[in-house]
Design an enzyme around this catalytic site. Structure first.
Site, PDB file in Angstrom:
ATOM      1  N   SER A 104     -27.888  -8.714  -4.324  1.00  0.00           N
ATOM      2  CA  SER A 104     -28.159  -8.931  -5.738  1.00  0.00           C
ATOM      3  C   SER A 104     -27.909  -7.655  -6.545  1.00  0.00           C
ATOM      4  O   SER A 104     -26.806  -7.163  -6.581  1.00  0.00           O
ATOM      5  CB  SER A 104     -29.584  -9.455  -5.914  1.00  0.00           C
ATOM      6  OG  SER A 104     -29.778  -9.990  -7.197  1.00  0.00           O
ATOM      7  N   ASP A 249     -25.080  -9.564 -12.750  1.00  0.00           N
ATOM      8  CA  ASP A 249     -25.252  -8.718 -11.571  1.00  0.00           C
ATOM      9  C   ASP A 249     -24.216  -9.135 -10.517  1.00  0.00           C
ATOM     10  O   ASP A 249     -23.437 -10.071 -10.743  1.00  0.00           O
ATOM     11  CB  ASP A 249     -26.695  -8.784 -11.066  1.00  0.00           C
ATOM     12  CG  ASP A 249     -27.108 -10.174 -10.613  1.00  0.00           C
ATOM     13  OD1 ASP A 249     -26.428 -11.151 -10.983  1.00  0.00           O
ATOM     14  OD2 ASP A 249     -28.117 -10.286  -9.895  1.00  0.00           O
ATOM     15  N   ASP A 251     -24.129 -10.885  -7.835  1.00  0.00           N
ATOM     16  CA  ASP A 251     -24.077 -12.249  -7.303  1.00  0.00           C
ATOM     17  C   ASP A 251     -24.196 -13.319  -8.391  1.00  0.00           C
ATOM     18  O   ASP A 251     -24.306 -14.502  -8.109  1.00  0.00           O
ATOM     19  CB  ASP A 251     -25.121 -12.468  -6.210  1.00  0.00           C
ATOM     20  CG  ASP A 251     -26.549 -12.363  -6.720  1.00  0.00           C
ATOM     21  OD1 ASP A 251     -26.800 -11.550  -7.622  1.00  0.00           O
ATOM     22  OD2 ASP A 251     -27.422 -13.097  -6.219  1.00  0.00           O
ATOM     23  N   ASP A 253     -26.447 -14.267 -10.662  1.00  0.00           N
ATOM     24  CA  ASP A 253     -27.605 -15.111 -10.979  1.00  0.00           C
ATOM     25  C   ASP A 253     -28.434 -14.519 -12.118  1.00  0.00           C
ATOM     26  O   ASP A 253     -29.333 -15.175 -12.637  1.00  0.00           O
ATOM     27  CB  ASP A 253     -28.477 -15.384  -9.743  1.00  0.00           C
ATOM     28  CG  ASP A 253     -29.102 -14.142  -9.128  1.00  0.00           C
ATOM     29  OD1 ASP A 253     -28.787 -13.014  -9.570  1.00  0.00           O
ATOM     30  OD2 ASP A 253     -29.910 -14.293  -8.191  1.00  0.00           O
TER      31      ASP A 253
END
Length: 459
Positions: A104, A249, A251, A253
């Site tokens: 993340s 970010d 990833d 999300d």
């Protein structure tokens, strides 16, 4: 260097010694434990995996894939992907579960295995404990040569994800096209460079500038989308005379926006603005974690709904959303959860709903931000040394502030009239987070500083 086992998955730094870091042996052990747990849950052998753009991603993916194949599981590999895409692909593929290989917002030396159930949602704390117990016991039974799993590479899931967003009834593609937005995207050298421009083009945005677009995992700046890390995006928005900037970010999300003058819309206000739009179309309840701004409560009440706080962590937010039948929810770090799309933080649906709201408002993004109440949050953290007794520290602070309203559901939240401070250990890093909020910036900073001094004296 560190290895952290939590409801957020198995997260650690690459390299070093086993059991202290995320080494190849640790990766295989935890992948085997998860695969074994999956096989205990059902007869469905299918599992989905995908990864962000980290330097270590290909290595970690190879180890995970081959471990799962060795157990006899069938792997659907999305390759470079996003967390919400993998979550949705578990349902698209009718799989038993999924693994997202991403740390993340953590820096490049980190990676992680984030574990999903058959609904494409993060596993529960109890399920996580079972998997950790399996890993500790190394209680695995690998398949014979005739029963090894099969491997399929799947490149269609992102488009299916985008199509699902385009078909969502509150997304107004015509309004977005008509607005003729010019948008700068900071993709922070990860899979946002693939997913976000594709989403914007599908929404009819023609003028898109992407910075940090090479997917190489060599993050151009700290990948957590905080104001101090988004100076390049801010400058680019002003230089290009863009309508707005978008940051995600690694990833994809988490989501935040930059206004046309280069100022921050505020990551806390991503959820506030999207919720305001959703609630204007369908009345209902909202949920955010207790470290998030109370501005969400304000817009919820304004629109006739009820606001509910949850413990920090996506699993906890989702559980509370289900319990109160929330129509929208998420986290103040820019995480949007739209339950009738899927129960996971998703920057792509967040972008589509935010741009719909902005287009229909006929305001600039700065003008839209000015329609929301101003609360100032001070976000801080203190690094923990090995062996620090956090429980003892929290007990001492609780005693010191015993005359104030205190909530211990998740760490320690102390209220001071209309202000508050929330202290909790992170699920993803060896730190204590200290979040404070007030109507005045200096007040929130001073509350946070006071509590950080208290912690420092007690460590």
């Amino acid at each position: 260097m560190a290895l952290i086992k939590s409801i957020s998955g198995i997260r650690g730094t690459i390299g070093g010694k086993t059991n202290d870091n995320l080494t190849p042996l640790d990766i295989v052990k935890f992948a085997a434990a998860y695969g074994t747990w999956l096989m205990q849950q059902s007869n469905n052998p299918k599992v989905v995996i995908g990864r962000d753009g980290r330097i270590s991603g290909e290595m970690v993916s190879s180890l995970v894939v081959n471990t799962l194949l060795g157990l006899g599981l069938d792997v659907v590999d999305l390759g470079l992907s996003t967390t919400p895409t993998v979550e949705m692909a578990v349902q698209f593929e009718a799989a038993a579960g999924g693994i997202i290989l991403t740390a993340s917002h953590n820096p490049k030396e980190w990676n992680a295995l984030k574990l999903l159930n058959s609904k494409g949602e993060f596993i529960s704390g109890d399920e996580g404990k079972l998997i950790l117990d399996l890993a500790a016991a190394e209680d695995f039974n690998f398949a014979s040569v005739d029963k090894l799993g099969t491997y399929i590479k799947n490149g269609t899931s992102l488009q299916k994800h985008i199509d699902a967003v385009l078909n969502y009834d509150l997304v107004d593609i015509a309004a977005i096209k008509k607005a003729k937005f010019k948008i700068v995207v900071d993709a922070v050298n990860s899979t946002g460079a693939i997913a976000v421009p594709a989403m914007l083009k599908a929404l009819g945005v023609k003028d898109i500038i992407v910075i940090n677009e090479e997917v190489n995992g060599k993050f151009a700046h700290n990948p957590e989308p905080l104001p101090e890390h988004l100076t390049q995006l801010s400058s680019e928005v002003v230089k290009e005379k863009a309508s707005l900037g978008i940051a995600v970010d690694p990833d994809v999300d988490r989501l935040c926006f930059v206004c046309e003058d280069g100022s921050m819309f505020g990551e806390e206000y991503t959820l506030v603005a999207v919720s305001d739009y959703v609630l204007s179309k369908r009345q209902g309840n909202t949920v955010s974690n207790m470290s998030s701004t109370r501005a969400l409560k304000d817009v919820t009440v304004k629109n006739g709904g009820e606001y509910f706080p949850s413990a920090v962590g996506e699993v906890n937010v989702v559980n509370k959303m289900k319990a109160v039948n929330a129509v929208i929810g998420g986290e103040g770090n820019g995480g949007i959860i739209v339950p009738d799309l899927h129960y996971g933080r998703d920057a792509l649906i967040g972008i589509a709903l935010f741009l719909t709201h902005l287009a229909n408002s006929e305001k600039t993004i700065k003008q839209l931000r000015n329609t929301y109440p101003d609360y100032f949050m001070s976000k801080n953290k203190i690094a923990l040394q090995n062996g620090t007794d956090v429980k003892e520290i929290f007990e001492k602070i609780k005693d010191k502030y015993k005359n104030q309203p205190i909530n211990t559901e998740d760490g320690l939240k102390i209220e001071f009239d209309t202000d508050w401070v929330h202290l909790r250990t992170s699920n993803t890093e060896p730190i204590i987070r200290i979040y404070a909020e007030s109507n005045f910036e200096t007040t929130s900073d001073n509350i946070a500083k006071r509590l950080m001094q208290d912690i420092g004296q007690m460590m």
